[in-house]
Design a protein around this motif. Structure first.
Motif, PDB file in Angstrom:
ATOM      1  N   ARG A 214       9.577 -18.450  15.933  1.00 21.04           N
ATOM      2  CA  ARG A 214       8.545 -17.875  15.065  1.00 21.04           C
ATOM      3  C   ARG A 214       8.439 -18.622  13.741  1.00 21.04           C
ATOM      4  NH1 ARG A 214       8.390 -11.594  14.772  1.00 21.04           N
ATOM      5  NH2 ARG A 214       7.566 -12.010  16.829  1.00 21.04           N
ATOM      6  N   GLY A 215       9.601 -19.002  13.187  1.00 26.17           N
ATOM      7  CA  GLY A 215       9.599 -19.669  11.885  1.00 26.17           C
ATOM      8  C   GLY A 215       8.703 -20.889  11.883  1.00 26.17           C
ATOM      9  N   ALA A 216       8.760 -21.675  12.951  1.00 29.20           N
ATOM     10  CA  ALA A 216       7.976 -22.903  12.989  1.00 29.20           C
ATOM     11  C   ALA A 216       6.539 -22.646  13.430  1.00 29.20           C
ATOM     12  CB  ALA A 216       8.641 -23.896  13.936  1.00 29.20           C
ATOM     13  N   LEU A 217       6.364 -21.884  14.514  1.00 27.63           N
ATOM     14  CA  LEU A 217       5.041 -21.806  15.140  1.00 27.63           C
ATOM     15  C   LEU A 217       4.135 -20.751  14.510  1.00 27.63           C
ATOM     16  CD1 LEU A 217       6.069 -22.194  18.866  1.00 27.63           C
ATOM     17  CD2 LEU A 217       5.094 -23.892  17.338  1.00 27.63           C
ATOM     18  N   GLU A 218       4.755 -19.710  13.912  1.00 26.71           N
ATOM     19  CA  GLU A 218       3.906 -18.647  13.387  1.00 26.71           C
ATOM     20  C   GLU A 218       3.862 -18.706  11.863  1.00 26.71           C
ATOM     21  OE1 GLU A 218       4.926 -15.099  15.563  1.00 26.71           O
ATOM     22  OE2 GLU A 218       3.719 -13.962  14.149  1.00 26.71           O
TER      23      GLU A 218
ATOM     24  N   SER B  35      -5.048 -10.803   0.350  1.00 28.30           N
ATOM     25  CA  SER B  35      -4.611 -12.180   0.587  1.00 28.30           C
ATOM     26  C   SER B  35      -5.057 -12.667   1.971  1.00 28.30           C
ATOM     27  CB  SER B  35      -3.099 -12.307   0.418  1.00 28.30           C
ATOM     28  OG  SER B  35      -2.437 -11.600   1.428  1.00 28.30           O
ATOM     29  N   SER B  36      -5.068 -11.772   2.972  1.00 34.05           N
ATOM     30  CA  SER B  36      -5.571 -12.194   4.291  1.00 34.05           C
ATOM     31  C   SER B  36      -7.041 -12.547   4.215  1.00 34.05           C
ATOM     32  CB  SER B  36      -5.399 -11.082   5.317  1.00 34.05           C
ATOM     33  OG  SER B  36      -4.062 -10.750   5.459  1.00 34.05           O
ATOM     34  N   ALA B  37      -7.798 -11.729   3.457  1.00 41.08           N
ATOM     35  CA  ALA B  37      -9.231 -11.984   3.335  1.00 41.08           C
ATOM     36  C   ALA B  37      -9.473 -13.329   2.674  1.00 41.08           C
ATOM     37  CB  ALA B  37      -9.888 -10.868   2.524  1.00 41.08           C
ATOM     38  N   LEU B  38      -8.692 -13.583   1.615  1.00 42.65           N
ATOM     39  CA  LEU B  38      -8.864 -14.845   0.902  1.00 42.65           C
ATOM     40  C   LEU B  38      -8.477 -16.021   1.789  1.00 42.65           C
ATOM     41  CD1 LEU B  38      -9.708 -15.955  -1.803  1.00 42.65           C
ATOM     42  CD2 LEU B  38      -7.331 -15.898  -2.526  1.00 42.65           C
ATOM     43  N   GLN B  39      -7.399 -15.845   2.540  1.00 48.17           N
ATOM     44  CA  GLN B  39      -6.955 -16.908   3.448  1.00 48.17           C
ATOM     45  C   GLN B  39      -8.047 -17.232   4.461  1.00 48.17           C
ATOM     46  OE1 GLN B  39      -2.852 -16.642   5.126  1.00 48.17           O
ATOM     47  NE2 GLN B  39      -3.921 -16.600   7.060  1.00 48.17           N
ATOM     48  N   ALA B  40      -8.635 -16.175   5.053  1.00 44.78           N
ATOM     49  CA  ALA B  40      -9.702 -16.399   6.035  1.00 44.78           C
ATOM     50  C   ALA B  40     -10.896 -17.064   5.376  1.00 44.78           C
ATOM     51  CB  ALA B  40     -10.110 -15.075   6.665  1.00 44.78           C
TER      52      ALA B  40
ATOM     53  N   VAL C 202       1.320 -20.537   8.171  1.00 44.39           N
ATOM     54  CA  VAL C 202       0.932 -19.687   7.041  1.00 44.39           C
ATOM     55  C   VAL C 202       1.554 -20.206   5.761  1.00 44.39           C
ATOM     56  CG1 VAL C 202       0.967 -17.348   6.132  1.00 44.39           C
ATOM     57  CG2 VAL C 202       0.740 -17.716   8.584  1.00 44.39           C
ATOM     58  N   ASN C 203       2.866 -20.545   5.833  1.00 46.67           N
ATOM     59  CA  ASN C 203       3.546 -21.039   4.638  1.00 46.67           C
ATOM     60  C   ASN C 203       2.964 -22.366   4.180  1.00 46.67           C
ATOM     61  OD1 ASN C 203       5.141 -18.811   4.726  1.00 46.67           O
ATOM     62  ND2 ASN C 203       6.840 -19.821   5.782  1.00 46.67           N
ATOM     63  N   GLY C 204       2.689 -23.231   5.145  1.00 45.66           N
ATOM     64  CA  GLY C 204       2.099 -24.515   4.794  1.00 45.66           C
ATOM     65  C   GLY C 204       0.795 -24.325   4.053  1.00 45.66           C
ATOM     66  N   PHE C 205      -0.023 -23.412   4.557  1.00 47.01           N
ATOM     67  CA  PHE C 205      -1.309 -23.146   3.912  1.00 47.01           C
ATOM     68  C   PHE C 205      -1.101 -22.552   2.519  1.00 47.01           C
ATOM     69  CE2 PHE C 205      -4.765 -20.189   2.978  1.00 47.01           C
ATOM     70  CZ  PHE C 205      -5.801 -21.091   2.930  1.00 47.01           C
ATOM     71  N   THR C 206      -0.151 -21.607   2.409  1.00 47.88           N
ATOM     72  CA  THR C 206       0.115 -20.993   1.102  1.00 47.88           C
ATOM     73  C   THR C 206       0.577 -22.050   0.107  1.00 47.88           C
ATOM     74  OG1 THR C 206       0.857 -19.102   2.366  1.00 47.88           O
ATOM     75  CG2 THR C 206       1.274 -19.047   0.014  1.00 47.88           C
TER      76      THR C 206
ATOM     77  N   PRO D 173      -5.079 -26.809  14.462  1.00 42.16           N
ATOM     78  CA  PRO D 173      -3.986 -26.185  13.701  1.00 42.16           C
ATOM     79  C   PRO D 173      -4.453 -25.098  12.728  1.00 42.16           C
ATOM     80  CG  PRO D 173      -4.621 -28.216  12.645  1.00 42.16           C
ATOM     81  CD  PRO D 173      -5.595 -27.997  13.753  1.00 42.16           C
ATOM     82  N   PHE D 174      -5.614 -24.510  12.948  1.00 40.46           N
ATOM     83  CA  PHE D 174      -6.101 -23.497  12.016  1.00 40.46           C
ATOM     84  C   PHE D 174      -5.940 -22.085  12.587  1.00 40.46           C
ATOM     85  CE2 PHE D 174      -8.834 -27.296  11.495  1.00 40.46           C
ATOM     86  CZ  PHE D 174      -8.403 -27.668  10.235  1.00 40.46           C
ATOM     87  N   GLN D 175      -5.163 -21.952  13.693  1.00 34.88           N
ATOM     88  CA  GLN D 175      -5.142 -20.690  14.419  1.00 34.88           C
ATOM     89  C   GLN D 175      -4.537 -19.536  13.628  1.00 34.88           C
ATOM     90  OE1 GLN D 175      -2.977 -23.060  14.754  1.00 34.88           O
ATOM     91  NE2 GLN D 175      -1.007 -22.062  14.693  1.00 34.88           N
ATOM     92  N   PHE D 176      -3.808 -19.837  12.521  1.00 32.63           N
ATOM     93  CA  PHE D 176      -2.994 -18.793  11.904  1.00 32.63           C
ATOM     94  C   PHE D 176      -3.788 -17.770  11.118  1.00 32.63           C
ATOM     95  CE2 PHE D 176      -3.393 -22.361   9.087  1.00 32.63           C
ATOM     96  CZ  PHE D 176      -3.671 -21.780   7.868  1.00 32.63           C
ATOM     97  N   TRP D 177      -5.054 -18.088  10.753  1.00 28.57           N
ATOM     98  CA  TRP D 177      -5.768 -17.109   9.923  1.00 28.57           C
ATOM     99  C   TRP D 177      -6.196 -15.894  10.744  1.00 28.57           C
ATOM    100  CZ3 TRP D 177     -10.568 -15.163  10.712  1.00 28.57           C
ATOM    101  CH2 TRP D 177     -11.470 -15.899  11.469  1.00 28.57           C
ATOM    102  N   LEU D 178      -6.376 -16.067  12.045  1.00 28.09           N
ATOM    103  CA  LEU D 178      -6.911 -14.961  12.844  1.00 28.09           C
ATOM    104  C   LEU D 178      -5.941 -13.777  12.935  1.00 28.09           C
ATOM    105  CD1 LEU D 178      -9.209 -13.850  14.461  1.00 28.09           C
ATOM    106  CD2 LEU D 178      -8.418 -15.105  16.429  1.00 28.09           C
TER     107      LEU D 178
END
Lengths: 783, 139
Positions: A530-534, A154-159, A538-542, A221-226
């Protein structure tokens, strides 16, 4: 099962066993090492101000060349990619020792290395894009390398989804840029800056290119995939997700700075987004406990710093960016390998339980300490030079200098805390009792400490000899980014007390104090938000992915009913509506002449026979009658082709009709009883659609005959057929020569369709298979 | 022959018609470049012949005398089509440039890469149609 037995057998051969023990890393690192030396031998040429170019014609009709350029910017990147690549290849040999799929791992790694080298050397927009996509794809393969784990996949697909979507935006942006600049050659773009900025396409180009760069380089706002990409094996994290690939976005911005830069939009966007990313990454880094996640967030922060520096621009900003790029690659590559060593030797990456490793892993500790000092920006390491230059440029920023400087100082303080967490805490005794780790730690083999040691040493050497080593290449790199020659003077220690020197001292002091006393508070704050910033991103993208899939399922349900009659209705209905819209708005219907040629008796007779056939089909009470009626229509049309002198069509139509009849006979007795099951209204609807389709085809045919603009093609083919294609049968020559590629596509489609029919008819899915499929699709939903 | 054919006249006729149809199809294929015909039509004629045979006897019999699996014909045809196009790349010409030798083969004439391409179309069409016909009749 069978496969694992084979690999087990393979692993017993001495060569394979040696390769799996890590020996392969030494051999394979020869390739990147030789390439590094080759490119290093170009240093004197490039630092003297020469630019090397090589170009091959690729698609001349589109202005696309396979073009490459070696200047200060690309050479810096190439040396980082190949130099760190050499150490990573060596390191991976030790780290991945015992992995049966090591061959596949190295294949992906070298695929990535080649793509990255191509990307940074590219001198054509399309060439650059092709390599850009290759880095996304190879990154996907590497993140998902441990494909047995759901989190890896799932991380690979997200990236892939994020960088892939950014890639699409980038392609559009680069094409527009090529149109606006009237050239695809990157090194010519700088001289067309005015043309591009005033072309009216500047805003879309800027937005699209920035989406591409920001997704790749994990900018807000794309920082979360890294951080998600840390599912990859650690050598990959060290290489792709810190030192090389994620810098591709930064590279792109630097490369296009002469073409797109120097406008308020460019400066403000890059500075603001870079500063947000810098602060957010540093803030989230210090609340992590996993070594790799700490490093991932500091990487996000550093990438933000680089983007911000390009935004600030000017000589100060760009020089600071060039220096910090090298600083960061050296220390971050080193620290990731250190994290890998700790993980590999202790079985844990949790900083809250690691301590006192200094005694067992002295060399790793030494490397980590040097790299962390560079990360914290202490003299005499290169990191100090980098930080001084960053402050110099933020103080000098053209807007919001105070705000940007404050954010930079705050981020750097947090970076010092993070450096301590990564390189001090796991190694020094913490005073409390030592937690036991899953494995008893000891120093890893040489292949695994050589990389960190070399990179850490370089951080020190480059710092001490900053004038001799760094200044020449940084000068040329800055010149390439600025599009004009510059004179750069680097120095390790300031000769006078300046504002930015005081800021450096303040940062270091506050950083050390924060590390010692403020860590629990920072950890608390990070956990609270963490819930909001981290997780929020990820949840928004999912959610976005899940909603897209739900939409796709809805469309599928609406269109793919599984009934043949529904497919026919939708297909014909769609064709009729689109084509008639075009016909009514574009075509000149007054050109149609209905009765300008007299009908001969036999033509009239044939038409009557066809009409009779149609009537027979419509009124048929059995399948046989319907088939006979359809056959009558088909052979009647064959006759019409015959009257109008189209022997090829006659033969084809005749064969097709015969085959259809044969097919019908073959399946006739297997079909259910022929009854009328449809409602009268649905038959009326079908009749209207069918009638409209017939009317449409008639109109198109009449227009084709009447249209003057279509005529010139016929004499061309008639003329060229024999002269150029050496055939007198124009129809056949068009099929196999003039439009041969079309035919090739058609026969491929035919073949695939035939295979599909074959599978549908012969494949009987067992119920168990169906269930497995259902489970698989729910697995996808969870992404 | 595994089972008695449905009709003796039809079965006997099919046995004699098939070779004639194959010969005719080959003729159509080769003359295609200059006279009406070509790989597509030729392929359809061949497919008709074998479909007729399958109807007269059985699909298994038709498969037996065809000797090749229709799916393989599709594969070989597509490969041949690709190769006929790639040939010109070796000479530095664009993909699928028609190449014609200077000499002619007796009774057939000049065979250029478009001819080879046409043969490929011929094979694919036979494979596609027979694959569908056979699997429909077998299911």
């Amino acid at each position: 099962m069978a496969q694992s037995e084979i690999t087990q057998a393979d692993s017993q051969s001495p060569l394979m066993a040696w390769a799996m023990r890590g020996g392969i890393g030494w051999v394979l690192s020869i390739l990147p090492l030789s390439l590094t030396l080759y490119f290093a031998s170009l240093l004197p040429t490039i630092t003297s101000g020469t630019v090397l170019r090589v170009s091959y014609t690729w698609i001349p009709s589109l202005g696309v060349d396979f073009a490459f350029i070696v200047d200060g910017l690309s050479l810096t990147f190439v040396l980082l990619v190949l130099g760190i690549g050499t150490l990573v290849v060596l390191y991976a040999g030790g780290y991945m020792a015992g992995d049966r799929q090591i061959g596949r791992f190295y294949l992906y790694l070298f695929l990535f290395m080649g793509a990255m080298v191509g990307l940074v050397l590219a001198d054509n927009l399309i060439t650059l894009f092709v390599f850009w996509e290759l880095t996304s794809i190879s990154s996907y393969l590497l993140i998902g390398y441990k494909h047995a784990y759901y989190s890896s996949r799932s991380s690979a697909l997200q990236a892939l989804l994020i960088t892939g979507a950014g890639g699409l935006a980038l392609l559009a942006g680069l094409v527009l840029l090529g149109i606006a600049a009237e050239t695809q050659t990157i090194s010519e773009l700088g001289s067309r800056h005015e043309l591009i900025v005033n072309s009216g396409l500047y805003a879309p180009i800027l937005i699209l290119v920035l989406i591409g760069a920001f997704t790749k380089s994990a900018q807000f706002p794309f920082q979360f995939w890294l951080p998600g990409a840390m599912a990859a094996p650690t050598p990959v994290s060290a290489y792709l997700h810190s030192a090389t690939m994620v810098k591709a976005g930064v590279f792109l911005l630097a490369r296009l700075n002469p073409a797109l830069g120097d406008t308020p939009a460019w400066q403000i966007t890059l500075t603001v987004f870079g500063a947000i990313t810098m602060a957010l990454g540093a803030y989230l880094a210090v609340s992590q406990t996993d070594l790799k996640r700490i490093l991932a967030f500091t990487t996000v922060s550093s990438l933000g710093t680089l983007v911000m520096l390009i935004g600030i621009g000017g000589e100060h900003g760009i020089v600071a960016m060039m220096v910090f790029l090298i600083v960061h690659s050296l220390y971050k590559g080193c620290l990731f390998m250190v994290a890998g060593n700790i993980d590999h030797e202790t079985g844990s990456r949790d900083v809250s339980i690691l301590s006192g490793l200094r005694r067992e892993m002295p060399i790793t500790f030494g490397a980590a300490a040097l790299a962390a000092l560079s990360m914290a920006g202490l003299p005499p390491l290169l990191g100090f030079v980098g930080k001084e230059l960053i402050y110099e440029s933020t103080l000098d920023a053209r807007f919001a200098a105070a705000a940007v400087t404050t954010v930079a100082v705050a981020s750097n303080i947090l970076m010092i805390v993070a450096a301590g967490m990564v390189a001090v805490r796991p190694f020094l005794p913490t005073g409390t009792t030592r937690h036991s780790t899953p494995r008893h730690p000891h120093e890893p083999p040489i292949s695994m400490w050589l990389g960190p040691a070399v990179l850490a040493t370089l951080s020190a050497v480059f710092g001490l000899f900053v004038v001799q080593v760094m200044q020449p290449i940084v000068t040329q790199g800055a010149a390439a980014i600025l599009g004009e020659a510059v004179e750069v003077k680097l120095k390790l220690l300031p000769t006078s007390i300046t504002g930015y020197f005081l800021l450096s001292v303040l940062t270091i002091a506050l950083g050390i104090v924060s590390y010692l006393y403020a860590r629990p508070a920072l950890m608390q704050a990070g956990k609270a938000t963490r819930g909001a910033l981290e997780d929020g991103f990820v949840n928004g993208f999912t959610d976005l992915v899940n909603n897209t899939q739900a939409f796709a399922r809805w469309i599928t349900r609406a269109l793919q009913s599984g009934y043949l009659r529904r497919y026919v209705l939708i297909t014909i209905g769609a064709v009729v509506s689109v084509a008639s819209a075009a016909l009514l708005t574009r075509a000149d219907l007054s050109a149609i002449r209905l009765f300008d040629t007299p009908l001969f008796l036999w033509e009239t007779a044939t038409i009557l026979v066809i009409l009779a056939g149609v009537a027979l089909v419509l009124r048929a009470r059995s399948r046989l009658t319907a088939i006979a009626g359809l056959g009558t229509v088909g052979f009647g049309i064959t006759l019409i082709f015959f009257f109008f002198g189209a022997p090829d069509l006659v033969m084809t139509q005749f064969s097709v009709e015969t085959l259809s009849v044969l097919l019908f006979i073959l399946i006739l007795y297997r079909l259910p009883i022929f009854t009328t099951i449809s409602h009268r209204y649905s038959r009326l609807r079908d009749g209207i659609v069918a009638g409209l389709a017939g009317l449409l085809m008639t109109m198109i045919t009449l227009l084709t005959i009447a249209g003057e603009e279509l005529k010139p093609l016929t004499p061309f083919y008639a003329e060229a057929s024999y002269v150029e294609a050496r055939g007198r049968n124009v129809v056949n020559v068009i099929l196999v020569d003039f439009r041969g590629i079309d035919t090739m596509g058609e026969i491929t489609v035919l073949g695939i369709a035939s295979l599909g029919i074959y599978l549908l008819l012969t494949l009987r899915l067992a119920p168990a298979d169906g269930q497995a499929e259902a489970e698989d699709s729910t697995g996808k939903e969870q992404l | 022959m595994k089972r008695r054919p449905a009709s003796v006249i039809f079965a006997t006729g099919a046995r004699y018609i098939l070779p004639l149809m194959l010969l005719f199809a080959f003729f159509i294929l080769l003359r295609g470049h200059n006279e009406p015909g070509g790989g597509f039509i030729g392929g359809l004629v061949v497919a008709c012949g074998f479909a007729l045979f399958a109807l007269a006897y059985s699909v298994a019999d038709a498969r037996q005398i065809l000797r090749v699996d229709p799916i393989q014909l599709i594969g070989w045809g597509l490969l041949l089509a690709l190769l006929s196009g790639l040939l010109s790349l070796l000479l530095g010409l664009p993909f699928m440039t028609g190449l014609w030798p200077d000499f002619a083969i007796p009774a057939i004439g000049k065979v250029g890469t478009p001819t080879i391409f046409d043969v490929a179309v011929f094979l694919v069409v036979i494979g596609v149609v027979l694959n569908v016909v056979f699997s429909l009749a077998e299911s």
